[in-house]
Design a protein around this motif. Structure first.
Motif, PDB file in Angstrom:
ATOM      1  N   PHE A 188       0.829  -1.212   0.000  1.00  0.00           N
ATOM      2  CA  PHE A 188       0.000   0.000   0.000  1.00  0.00           C
ATOM      3  C   PHE A 188       0.858   1.255   0.000  1.00  0.00           C
ATOM      4  N   PHE A 189       1.894   1.283   0.851  1.00  0.00           N
ATOM      5  CA  PHE A 189       2.785   2.439   0.885  1.00  0.00           C
ATOM      6  C   PHE A 189       3.468   2.636  -0.471  1.00  0.00           C
ATOM      7  N   GLY A 190       3.888   1.529  -1.061  1.00  0.00           N
ATOM      8  CA  GLY A 190       4.568   1.612  -2.348  1.00  0.00           C
ATOM      9  C   GLY A 190       3.659   2.142  -3.443  1.00  0.00           C
ATOM     10  N   PHE A 191       2.418   1.654  -3.489  1.00  0.00           N
ATOM     11  CA  PHE A 191       1.473   2.149  -4.490  1.00  0.00           C
ATOM     12  C   PHE A 191       1.193   3.633  -4.289  1.00  0.00           C
ATOM     13  N   SER A 192       0.967   4.044  -3.039  1.00  0.00           N
ATOM     14  CA  SER A 192       0.668   5.452  -2.751  1.00  0.00           C
ATOM     15  C   SER A 192       1.814   6.349  -3.208  1.00  0.00           C
ATOM     16  N   ALA A 193       3.040   5.919  -2.917  1.00  0.00           N
ATOM     17  CA  ALA A 193       4.200   6.705  -3.338  1.00  0.00           C
ATOM     18  C   ALA A 193       4.286   6.777  -4.854  1.00  0.00           C
ATOM     19  N   MET A 194       3.997   5.669  -5.538  1.00  0.00           N
ATOM     20  CA  MET A 194       4.135   5.617  -6.992  1.00  0.00           C
ATOM     21  C   MET A 194       3.109   6.492  -7.700  1.00  0.00           C
ATOM     22  N   ILE A 195       1.843   6.414  -7.294  1.00  0.00           N
ATOM     23  CA  ILE A 195       0.827   7.205  -7.980  1.00  0.00           C
ATOM     24  C   ILE A 195       1.077   8.694  -7.774  1.00  0.00           C
ATOM     25  N   LEU A 196       1.505   9.079  -6.581  1.00  0.00           N
ATOM     26  CA  LEU A 196       1.792  10.492  -6.333  1.00  0.00           C
ATOM     27  C   LEU A 196       3.013  10.944  -7.125  1.00  0.00           C
ATOM     28  N   PHE A 197       4.008  10.082  -7.231  1.00  0.00           N
ATOM     29  CA  PHE A 197       5.220  10.412  -7.986  1.00  0.00           C
ATOM     30  C   PHE A 197       4.910  10.579  -9.468  1.00  0.00           C
ATOM     31  N   PHE A 198       4.212   9.603 -10.048  1.00  0.00           N
ATOM     32  CA  PHE A 198       3.903   9.680 -11.472  1.00  0.00           C
ATOM     33  C   PHE A 198       2.954  10.839 -11.785  1.00  0.00           C
ATOM     34  N   TYR A 199       2.047  11.135 -10.852  1.00  0.00           N
ATOM     35  CA  TYR A 199       1.151  12.268 -11.078  1.00  0.00           C
ATOM     36  C   TYR A 199       1.937  13.580 -11.103  1.00  0.00           C
ATOM     37  N   THR A 200       2.827  13.765 -10.144  1.00  0.00           N
ATOM     38  CA  THR A 200       3.591  15.016 -10.117  1.00  0.00           C
ATOM     39  C   THR A 200       4.497  15.136 -11.341  1.00  0.00           C
ATOM     40  N   ILE A 201       4.997  13.996 -11.836  1.00  0.00           N
ATOM     41  CA  ILE A 201       5.818  14.021 -13.049  1.00  0.00           C
ATOM     42  C   ILE A 201       5.029  14.579 -14.233  1.00  0.00           C
ATOM     43  N   THR A 202       3.722  14.282 -14.271  1.00  0.00           N
ATOM     44  CA  THR A 202       2.911  14.709 -15.413  1.00  0.00           C
ATOM     45  C   THR A 202       2.441  16.155 -15.304  1.00  0.00           C
ATOM     46  N   VAL A 203       2.537  16.768 -14.122  1.00  0.00           N
ATOM     47  CA  VAL A 203       1.983  18.121 -13.962  1.00  0.00           C
ATOM     48  C   VAL A 203       3.020  19.181 -13.595  1.00  0.00           C
ATOM     49  N   ILE A 204       4.213  18.775 -13.141  1.00  0.00           N
ATOM     50  CA  ILE A 204       5.262  19.744 -12.840  1.00  0.00           C
ATOM     51  C   ILE A 204       6.558  19.265 -13.503  1.00  0.00           C
ATOM     52  N   PRO A 205       7.563  20.125 -13.620  1.00  0.00           N
ATOM     53  CA  PRO A 205       8.822  19.724 -14.266  1.00  0.00           C
ATOM     54  C   PRO A 205       9.441  18.496 -13.614  1.00  0.00           C
ATOM     55  N   LEU A 206      10.110  17.677 -14.438  1.00  0.00           N
ATOM     56  CA  LEU A 206      10.690  16.418 -13.975  1.00  0.00           C
ATOM     57  C   LEU A 206      11.658  16.633 -12.814  1.00  0.00           C
ATOM     58  N   GLY A 207      12.507  17.664 -12.911  1.00  0.00           N
ATOM     59  CA  GLY A 207      13.476  17.909 -11.851  1.00  0.00           C
ATOM     60  C   GLY A 207      12.820  18.190 -10.510  1.00  0.00           C
ATOM     61  N   GLU A 208      11.751  18.979 -10.526  1.00  0.00           N
ATOM     62  CA  GLU A 208      11.042  19.290  -9.285  1.00  0.00           C
ATOM     63  C   GLU A 208      10.379  18.039  -8.716  1.00  0.00           C
ATOM     64  N   ALA A 209       9.757  17.240  -9.585  1.00  0.00           N
ATOM     65  CA  ALA A 209       9.072  16.029  -9.128  1.00  0.00           C
ATOM     66  C   ALA A 209      10.053  15.060  -8.480  1.00  0.00           C
TER      67      ALA A 209
END
Length: 297
Positions: free
Chosen positions: A77-98
């Motif tokens: 569960f922790f791993g999934f939560s981290a992954m969805i938040l990570f991939f979401y931020t990658i799609t909406v803010i610059p890669l370096g910031e994410a």
């Protein structure tokens, strides 16, 4: 006979390889974000990863006894939560910031390790964490990075990632590394399926809309090629990361994981990002220095 590599040396080596592959994975996810939602990226990435791990387990069955299923599922569960938040931020803010926000996870790991696992961090490891975090600041230039909602989600993803890593330390003696990775990818496959099924019936607020996207089956060979490649390297990265945390202290491995940042800078240049300025190079040098300090820990 003395081993060629100590436990700590092997943990550091595994983490360096995992960080390199993880940075590449972030670049591929950024490319996929043009065609897929973050949840679709998570789903396809984990679905293929599950098939790979199951094939490995069929070839060589696990031998460790297990017995802490609740912790295994919690890691998933922790791993999934981290992954969805990570991939979401990658799609909406610059890669370096994410990636920078995601790399707050080692700091959370150190805190969790100190309070929950009673791990002691000597002065070298502590200095490495401080220097590594300062290097991240030079690279991210936080004065120009306002903490909006998307950035907060990226930071929250770092916390969930740290929580997932911390659980590895509590189950590494009872579960095979591949089983631990399978728990993460299995949850990361089943939960998106549930969210896709609920999406037509849920009127989610804008802040949570990324969790309930419409599902579309990819038709482009390019997209399928990127999905397959990401699934392969992500599975390898997770295996290396799990092995790293199994060999060495969570605080030490957390510090080494900062190398994900300079690796990401390199991939960014190859994708067309501007050449890093002096502050970024200073940050990279500080992160390398932090890695050298870890060797003394």
């Amino acid at each position: 006979m003395k081993q060629f590599l100590s436990q700590t040396d092997r943990g550091v080596l595994f983490m360096l390889l995992s960080a390199l592959i993880s940075a590449l994975n972030g670049a591929v996810a950024k490319l996929l974000g043009d065609d897929l939602s973050a949840l679709e990226i998570v789903f396809f990435r984990n679905l293929i990863g599950v098939l790979i791990i199951l094939a490995m387990l069929r070839h060589t069955p696990p031998t460790l006894p297990g017995g802490k299923l609740h912790l295994l599922l919690l890691r998933g569960f922790f791993g999934f939560s981290a992954m969805i938040l990570f991939f979401y931020t990658i799609t909406v803010i610059p890669l370096g910031e994410a990636i920078t926000l995601n790399k707050t996870s080692p700091l959370f790991v150190s805190v969790l390790a100190f309070f929950l696992m009673k791990e002691h961090l000597n002065r070298y490891a502590l200095a490495a964490l401080l220097i590594g975090f300062a290097g991240v600041l030079f690279i991210s230039k936080p004065t120009g990075m306002l903490m909006g909602y998307e950035h907060f989600l990226g930071l929250l993803g770092g916390f969930f990632a740290a929580s997932a890593y911390a659980t590895i330390k509590t189950i590494r003696h009872v579960y095979d590394t591949r089983v631990i990775v399978l728990s993460f990818m299995g949850v990361g496959t089943l939960v998106p399926l549930l969210l896709f099924a609920l999406a037509p019936f849920v009127s989610a607020p804008d802040a949570l809309a990324f969790l309930f996207p419409a599902f579309f089956w990819p038709t482009s060979p390019k997209v399928w090629g990127l999905i397959a490649f990401m699934a392969l390297i992500s599975t390898l990265s997770q295996w290396l990361l799990t092995k790293a945390y199994s060999f060495s202290k969570a605080g030490i491995i957390g510090a080494v994981s900062y190398t994900n940042i300079p690796f990401a800078v390199g991939f960014g240049i190859m994708l067309g990002d501007g050449f890093p300025d002096a502050a970024v190079w200073l940050g990279i040098a500080m992160i390398i220095a932090a890695g050298l300090l870890v060797k003394k820990g």
